[in-house]
Design a protein around this motif. Structure first.
Motif, mmCIF file in Angstrom:
data_model
loop_
_atom_site.group_PDB
_atom_site.id
_atom_site.type_symbol
_atom_site.label_atom_id
_atom_site.label_comp_id
_atom_site.label_asym_id
_atom_site.label_seq_id
_atom_site.Cartn_x
_atom_site.Cartn_y
_atom_site.Cartn_z
ATOM 1 N N UNK A 125 0.859 -1.295 -0.177
ATOM 2 C CA UNK A 125 0.236 0.146 -0.022
ATOM 3 C C UNK A 125 0.884 1.378 0.156
ATOM 4 N N UNK A 126 2.211 1.026 0.527
ATOM 5 C CA UNK A 126 2.899 2.300 0.547
ATOM 6 C C UNK A 126 4.105 2.400 -0.343
ATOM 7 N N UNK A 127 3.764 1.474 -1.303
ATOM 8 C CA UNK A 127 5.128 1.364 -2.550
ATOM 9 C C UNK A 127 5.482 2.603 -3.006
ATOM 10 N N UNK A 128 6.545 2.523 -3.781
ATOM 11 C CA UNK A 128 7.281 3.878 -4.063
ATOM 12 C C UNK A 128 6.322 4.751 -5.045
ATOM 13 N N UNK A 129 5.447 4.090 -6.020
ATOM 14 C CA UNK A 129 4.608 4.698 -6.869
ATOM 15 C C UNK A 129 3.896 5.758 -6.432
ATOM 16 N N UNK A 130 3.179 5.528 -5.141
ATOM 17 C CA UNK A 130 2.209 6.307 -4.532
ATOM 18 C C UNK A 130 2.839 7.423 -3.336
ATOM 19 N N UNK A 176 13.110 -4.957 -2.096
ATOM 20 C CA UNK A 176 13.499 -3.687 -3.394
ATOM 21 C C UNK A 176 12.934 -2.394 -3.201
ATOM 22 N N UNK A 177 11.507 -2.270 -2.604
ATOM 23 C CA UNK A 177 11.120 -1.106 -2.486
ATOM 24 C C UNK A 177 11.386 -0.350 -1.254
ATOM 25 N N UNK A 178 12.411 -0.857 0.002
ATOM 26 C CA UNK A 178 12.752 -0.115 0.742
ATOM 27 C C UNK A 178 11.663 0.141 1.742
ATOM 28 N N UNK A 181 12.044 1.412 5.598
ATOM 29 C CA UNK A 181 12.848 2.355 5.895
ATOM 30 C C UNK A 181 12.034 3.981 5.412
ATOM 31 N N UNK A 182 11.323 3.906 4.643
ATOM 32 C CA UNK A 182 10.801 5.054 3.991
ATOM 33 C C UNK A 182 9.553 5.262 4.463
ATOM 34 N N UNK A 183 8.878 4.374 5.489
ATOM 35 C CA UNK A 183 7.575 4.697 6.163
ATOM 36 C C UNK A 183 7.992 5.807 7.132
ATOM 37 N N UNK A 184 6.715 6.478 7.535
ATOM 38 C CA UNK A 184 6.937 7.650 8.549
ATOM 39 C C UNK A 184 7.026 6.920 10.027
ATOM 40 N N UNK A 185 6.384 5.744 9.991
ATOM 41 C CA UNK A 185 6.501 5.071 11.524
ATOM 42 C C UNK A 185 6.460 3.618 11.263
ATOM 43 N N UNK A 186 7.031 2.712 12.158
ATOM 44 C CA UNK A 186 7.287 1.451 12.043
ATOM 45 C C UNK A 186 6.473 0.941 13.220
ATOM 46 N N UNK A 187 5.314 0.088 13.111
ATOM 47 C CA UNK A 187 4.515 -0.014 14.556
ATOM 48 C C UNK A 187 4.627 -1.602 14.616
ATOM 49 N N UNK A 188 4.875 -1.659 16.050
ATOM 50 C CA UNK A 188 5.105 -3.317 16.454
ATOM 51 C C UNK A 188 3.767 -3.926 16.366
ATOM 52 N N UNK A 189 3.676 -4.875 15.744
ATOM 53 C CA UNK A 189 2.185 -5.813 15.621
ATOM 54 C C UNK A 189 2.065 -6.608 16.411
ATOM 55 N N UNK A 190 3.026 -7.044 17.163
ATOM 56 C CA UNK A 190 3.179 -7.936 18.522
ATOM 57 C C UNK A 190 3.814 -7.291 19.614
ATOM 58 N N UNK A 191 3.313 -6.228 20.308
ATOM 59 C CA UNK A 191 4.053 -5.575 21.409
ATOM 60 C C UNK A 191 3.851 -6.271 22.527
ATOM 61 N N UNK A 192 5.088 -6.154 23.382
ATOM 62 C CA UNK A 192 4.695 -6.725 24.911
ATOM 63 C C UNK A 192 4.686 -5.567 25.929
ATOM 64 N N UNK A 193 4.751 -4.326 25.452
ATOM 65 C CA UNK A 193 4.674 -3.387 26.319
ATOM 66 C C UNK A 193 3.187 -3.393 26.748
ATOM 67 N N UNK A 194 2.800 -3.199 27.951
ATOM 68 C CA UNK A 194 1.220 -3.039 28.369
ATOM 69 C C UNK A 194 0.601 -1.914 28.034
ATOM 70 N N UNK A 195 -0.611 -2.079 27.422
ATOM 71 C CA UNK A 195 -1.351 -0.755 26.901
ATOM 72 C C UNK A 195 -2.665 -1.220 26.593
ATOM 73 N N UNK A 196 -3.653 -0.219 26.358
ATOM 74 C CA UNK A 196 -4.637 -0.328 25.805
ATOM 75 C C UNK A 196 -4.810 -0.107 24.456
ATOM 76 N N UNK A 197 -4.770 -1.412 23.904
ATOM 77 C CA UNK A 197 -4.701 -1.737 22.399
ATOM 78 C C UNK A 197 -5.874 -1.324 21.719
ATOM 79 N N UNK A 198 -6.784 -0.654 22.107
ATOM 80 C CA UNK A 198 -7.967 -0.118 21.391
ATOM 81 C C UNK A 198 -7.447 1.377 21.249
#
Length: 205
Positions: A125-130, A176-178, A181-198
């Motif tokens: 979805x965040x490929x170089x073309x867009x 190939x698309x990198x 690295x080029x994303x504005x933020x990288x999100x942990x989809x399996x976090x261990x830190x306690x938090x309200x996931x909603x």
């Protein structure tokens, strides 16, 4: 370093950003299969809807535009013609959703309004073309073993041969698309830190 951040703050960041796809702020939620992209996109949409005077943005899942397993990365012209192109011109778009059961596109179009924000979720979805038209790009990641377990639990073990081929394709694309690295933020989809996931997510970059 992992940091817990609020979806509400990210929603405000999106609305404060420039609209680069016509009058629409395009948010891409990218990352490998099973990482948690759909959940992240849904929570961000909820946070945007909760802001004063805002409406819930449309969320387009790239999986709905694929013409089967072999269309992993080649669906983009269809997305551009049906959705991005019209929004670029300030007009609403629409698309026909692919049925993975019937193995064809369903006849009824799904409307995509020319809203202030559109969330595009899915592999590439965040490929170089867009990228020049993105207001924000998020890359969601998780360990490969967990992602495989999630996908099999969701879709059944019979998809394993196709899924392994899919994983190889997305690894090659991201390298190939990198993308991360080029994303504005990288999100942990399996976090261990306690938090309200909603209400919160864990950012690792």
């Amino acid at each position: 370093m992992a940091v817990v951040e609020a979806y509400a703050e990210l929603a405000r960041r999106v609305l404060a950003g420039p609209a680069r796809l016509g009058r629409t702020r395009l948010v891409a939620v990218d990352g490998p299969s099973g990482a948690g992209k759909s959940r992240f996109a849904a929570h961000l949409a909820d946070a945007l809807a909760a802001l004063p005077g805002a409406a819930r943005p449309p969320v387009v899942h790239t999986d709905d535009l694929l013409d089967g397993w072999d269309d992993q990365l080649t669906f983009w012209p269809r997305l551009d013609e049906w959705v991005l192109g019209p929004l670029r011109a300030g007009r609403p778009g629409s698309y026909r959703r692919y049925s993975w059961v019937r193995r064809c596109f369903l006849p009824r179009p799904v409307p995509v309004p020319a809203a202030p924000v559109l969330i595009l979720e899915g592999v590439s979805a965040a490929r170089a073309a867009v990228r020049p038209e993105l207001t924000l790009a998020a890359f969601v990641t998780a360990p490969a073993s967990l992602r495989l377990t999630r996908a099999v639990a969701r879709d059944g073990p019979e998809i394993l041969p196709e899924l392994r081929r899919w994983h190889a394709g997305e690894r090659a694309h991201f390298a190939a698309d990198d993308t991360a690295t080029r994303a504005d933020l990288v999100v942990d989809g399996a976090p261990r830190l306690p938090h309200d996931t909603d209400r919160y997510y864990v950012r690792i970059r």
